[in-house]
Design an enzyme around this catalytic site. Structure first.
Site, PDB file in Angstrom:
ATOM      1  CG  HIS A   1      -8.252   7.106   5.698  1.00 35.12           C
ATOM      2  ND1 HIS A   1      -7.489   6.538   4.700  1.00 35.12           N
ATOM      3  CD2 HIS A   1      -7.678   6.719   6.862  1.00 35.12           C
ATOM      4  CE1 HIS A   1      -6.511   5.826   5.237  1.00 35.12           C
ATOM      5  NE2 HIS A   1      -6.597   5.920   6.547  1.00 35.12           N
TER       6      HIS A   1
ATOM      7  CB  CYS B   1      -4.617   7.750  -1.014  1.00 34.56           C
ATOM      8  SG  CYS B   1      -6.318   7.647  -0.478  1.00 34.56           S
TER       9      CYS B   1
ATOM     10  NE  ARG C   1      -0.500   1.934   4.136  1.00 32.91           N
ATOM     11  CZ  ARG C   1      -1.021   3.053   3.634  1.00 32.91           C
ATOM     12  NH1 ARG C   1      -2.306   3.315   3.778  1.00 32.91           N
ATOM     13  NH2 ARG C   1      -0.240   3.925   3.006  1.00 32.91           N
TER      14      ARG C   1
ATOM     15  CG  ASP D   1      -2.835   6.852   4.521  1.00 30.62           C
ATOM     16  OD1 ASP D   1      -3.622   7.748   4.863  1.00 30.62           O
ATOM     17  OD2 ASP D   1      -3.145   5.920   3.759  1.00 30.62           O
TER      18      ASP D   1
ATOM     19  CB  ILE E   1      -5.820  -1.671  -2.802  1.00 30.93           C
ATOM     20  CG1 ILE E   1      -5.078  -0.695  -3.718  1.00 30.93           C
ATOM     21  CG2 ILE E   1      -5.659  -3.101  -3.285  1.00 30.93           C
ATOM     22  CD1 ILE E   1      -3.568  -0.900  -3.703  1.00 30.93           C
TER      23      ILE E   1
ATOM     24  CG  ASP F   1      -1.903  -1.143   1.227  1.00 29.55           C
ATOM     25  OD1 ASP F   1      -2.892  -1.067   0.474  1.00 29.55           O
ATOM     26  OD2 ASP F   1      -1.687  -2.125   1.963  1.00 29.55           O
TER      27      ASP F   1
END
Length: 256
Positions: free
Chosen positions: A164, A251, A86, A67, A245, A61
């Site tokens: 989110h 993002c 992550r 993030d 995903i 990811d």
């Protein structure tokens, strides 16, 4: 005005990324690479300097670089992602941040606090922070404390449905805010001019504003039209492989 944008190339392990929508299928790596290139080209049209980081094969990811940190005019805050696969991604953004921020102005969210940049929405000098499955109360407390150290402010927003905060709401400057689902009637956003996103196009609530242009996901004509009617220049970019995903336009970059 944004001057710089950090992106990270998708890894070949992309198809193993976290998803809440397995029915969409696994991403096609080659198509994702092509879409990512077009995303970068769209950003370049907005007059920013692109810093493109190499793929991290260990982290499927990791192209969702947003993030890993929150970048403000006064400081950089290194995040602490709230899911184990992550969690260490943030370590790989620090060296890049040091090129733009003095060491003393790089702050860190520390365990047991968790925070992901996708849960943070900047509106001027105020930052809304979503309390989610990935960002916890302790992380929010640390984050707001850091903001206040630099004369900035923050407030917590409870999330009920989305992954989110910016999955369902995004600020596109000039008091205009894209809202969908649970955010349509939240009292915290009453003072903004709300552009209500229909349920059928809810994915497109995740648009990004970059220097008088709004980048919109391809295939959502109602959202595109609503933003154009506000007078913005609009660029559409296909993010279908990243949607598989749980990723969207915001993002894929850190804008500062």
């Amino acid at each position: 005005m944004f001057k710089n944008v950090i992106v990270r190339k998708p890894s070949k392990t992309l198809c193993e990324g976290i998803t809440s929508a397995p029915e969409l299928g696994k991403p096609d790596y080659n198509l994702a690479i092509e879409q990512h290139k077009l995303y970068v080209e769209a950003l370049k049209k907005c007059g920013v300097n692109i810093i493109e980081l190499e793929a991290l094969e260990e982290f499927p990811d990791s192209c969702f670089v947003e993030d890993t940190a929150v970048l403000t005019k006064k400081c950089a805050i290194v995040a602490n992602p709230g899911i184990s696969s992550r969690n260490k991604e943030s370590l790989y953004i620090i060296d890049t941040l040091k090129k733009f921020y003095p060491k003393e102005n790089i702050e860190y969210i520390k365990s047991p606090g968790t925070l992901e940049g996708g849960d943070v929405m900047m509106v001027g000098n105020h930052f809304y922070v979503g309390k989610s499955a990935r960002t916890n109360k302790e992380g929010i407390t640390q984050f707001i404390s850091i903001l206040e150290k630099y004369g900035l402010t923050g407030s917590e927003i409870a999330l009920e449905e989305v992954l989110h905060l910016k999955t369902g709401i995004n600020y596109i400057e000039n008091n205009n805010m894209l809202v969908s689902g649970e955010f349509i009637n939240k009292k915290e956003f009453e003072r903004y001019n709300k552009i209500i996103i229909p349920q059928s196009e809810s994915y497109a609530a995740n648009c990004i504003y970059v220097n008088n242009t709004v980048i919109v996901p391809l295939g959502y004509p109602k959202v595109k039209e609503s933003i154009e009617n506000l007078g913005y220049n609009v660029i559409c970019v296909d993010t279908s492989e990243f949607r598989k995903i749980d990723g969207g336009l915001s993002c894929l970059s850190l804008r500062f």
